[in-house]
Design a protein around this motif. Structure first.
Motif, PDB file in Angstrom:
ATOM      1  N   UNK A  79      47.208  38.491  41.205  1.00 27.73           N
ATOM      2  CA  UNK A  79      46.037  38.504  40.328  1.00 27.73           C
ATOM      3  C   UNK A  79      45.484  39.929  40.278  1.00 27.73           C
ATOM      4  N   UNK A  80      45.511  40.517  39.115  1.00 28.04           N
ATOM      5  CA  UNK A  80      45.051  41.891  38.932  1.00 28.04           C
ATOM      6  C   UNK A  80      43.661  41.844  38.301  1.00 28.04           C
ATOM      7  N   UNK A  81      42.651  42.293  39.057  1.00 25.65           N
ATOM      8  CA  UNK A  81      41.303  42.279  38.502  1.00 25.65           C
ATOM      9  C   UNK A  81      41.162  43.388  37.470  1.00 25.65           C
ATOM     10  N   UNK A  82      40.682  43.017  36.299  1.00 22.51           N
ATOM     11  CA  UNK A  82      40.503  43.968  35.207  1.00 22.51           C
ATOM     12  C   UNK A  82      39.019  44.060  34.870  1.00 22.51           C
ATOM     13  N   UNK A  83      38.659  45.120  34.172  1.00 17.20           N
ATOM     14  CA  UNK A  83      37.269  45.352  33.788  1.00 17.20           C
ATOM     15  C   UNK A  83      37.108  45.107  32.294  1.00 17.20           C
ATOM     16  N   UNK A  84      36.014  44.446  31.934  1.00 20.24           N
ATOM     17  CA  UNK A  84      35.773  44.141  30.528  1.00 20.24           C
ATOM     18  C   UNK A  84      35.346  45.375  29.731  1.00 20.24           C
ATOM     19  N   UNK A  85      34.701  46.335  30.393  1.00 19.39           N
ATOM     20  CA  UNK A  85      34.201  47.548  29.732  1.00 19.39           C
ATOM     21  C   UNK A  85      33.332  47.211  28.528  1.00 19.39           C
ATOM     22  N   UNK A  86      32.507  46.189  28.691  1.00 20.78           N
ATOM     23  CA  UNK A  86      31.598  45.796  27.633  1.00 20.78           C
ATOM     24  C   UNK A  86      32.186  44.879  26.586  1.00 20.78           C
ATOM     25  N   UNK A  87      33.463  44.597  26.676  1.00 19.68           N
ATOM     26  CA  UNK A  87      34.115  43.722  25.697  1.00 19.68           C
ATOM     27  C   UNK A  87      34.031  42.274  26.151  1.00 19.68           C
ATOM     28  N   UNK A  88      33.794  41.375  25.206  1.00 18.82           N
ATOM     29  CA  UNK A  88      33.883  39.951  25.493  1.00 18.82           C
ATOM     30  C   UNK A  88      35.314  39.491  25.248  1.00 18.82           C
ATOM     31  N   UNK A  89      35.716  38.477  26.000  1.00 19.90           N
ATOM     32  CA  UNK A  89      37.082  37.978  25.886  1.00 19.90           C
ATOM     33  C   UNK A  89      37.053  36.463  25.755  1.00 19.90           C
ATOM     34  N   UNK A  90      37.851  35.946  24.840  1.00 19.55           N
ATOM     35  CA  UNK A  90      37.979  34.498  24.684  1.00 19.55           C
ATOM     36  C   UNK A  90      39.307  34.200  24.014  1.00 19.55           C
TER      37      UNK A  90
END
Length: 265
Positions: free
Chosen positions: A233-244
């Motif tokens: 599991x690689x933790x990633x950063x949203x950098x202000x982006x929403x994901x769905x």
């Protein structure tokens, strides 16, 4: 290490038939299909050597070729995207890493995939890698609201100190039992439906029978865990982006709103 990105797309989705060809509208009225937006997300990834759409449906093939994508035709017997990617890897051998960027994830930021590939390269014990995103309160509350309404929202993941996965679920895990503000960090991780595989693990996958956990949850990655294969599991950063991800017809408006926010940011 050479990288192939495959975008599995099938027409006969149980929950949302015809989903890859659903139109998503920009604020200016421009419409692009879900599969085109997912292909554009894949094309933005740095370090990818080849990007293909993998499908068994001529309608998807024609639509993808019309906007310039390379298409690999796969069997209608594929039970999920990982099996479809395994067929692509067999047809296009020689890549060191095969990435599965699913065709219902047009909001996938390119750095999610880039970090995923880097994580797999750095962990020789891992045979598969997948990104996870720490939920803020807004995302967690959205997951919980979906479950209360009887909808499947996102998938969550739990993992150990090595970052190797312990479990994935369509339920919200771990249980928290407390409210969170919209911007609060939470201990819940959203599993992002992208995978990077080493070729040997991908080739073995279709041979294994489905296990009880995969059958119950409907989550393809559990087949690796049920067969003792480590999933990083690689933790990633949203950098202000929403994901769905687009899982249900109700998600169209949500994703269109997120696409609009990306364009005005």
């Amino acid at each position: 290490m050479s990288v192939l990105i495959a975008i599995p797309a099938r027409y006969a989705s149980t929950r949302y038939p015809g989903k890859p060809l659903v139109a998503l509208r920009d604020p200016d009225g421009t419409e692009k299909t879900l599969i085109q937006r997912s292909w554009e997300a894949a094309m933005a990834v740095r370090g990818a050597d080849r990007v293909v759409v993998a499908t068994d449906d001529d309608r998807i093939r024609a639509a993808a070729e019309a906007f310039g994508a390379e298409v690999v035709m796969t069997s209608s017997a594929c039970r999920n995207g990982t099996e479809r990617c395994a067929e692509v890897a067999a047809q296009l051998p020689g890549f060191d890493i095969v990435v599965n960027l699913q065709g219902d994830a047009p909001l996938t930021p390119p750095w999610f995939v880039e970090d995923l590939v880097a994580g797999l390269r750095a962990d020789p014990a891992a045979e598969v890698a997948t990104p996870v995103l720490r939920c803020d309160g807004r995302a967690l509350n959205g997951f919980l609201a979906d479950r209360r309404a009887g909808r499947v929202g996102g998938t969550t993941a739990v993992f150990g100190r090595s970052r190797h996965a312990l479990y994935f679920s369509k339920e919200v895990i771990p249980y928290t039992g407390q409210p969170y503000g919209d911007d609060d960090p939470t201990p819940v991780f959203h599993h992002v439906g992208v995978y990077a595989y080493r070729p040997d693990a991908l080739a073995a996958y279709p041979v294994w029978p489905t296990g009880p956990l995969e059958d119950l949850e409907g989550l393809e990655q559990l087949r690796f865990l049920e067969n003792g294969r480590p999933v990083l599991c690689v933790e990633v950063e949203a950098r202000g982006r929403q994901f769905w991800e687009l899982n249900n017809p109700e998600d169209v408006a949500r994703i269109e709103s997120m696409l609009a926010a990306m364009q005005t940011a």
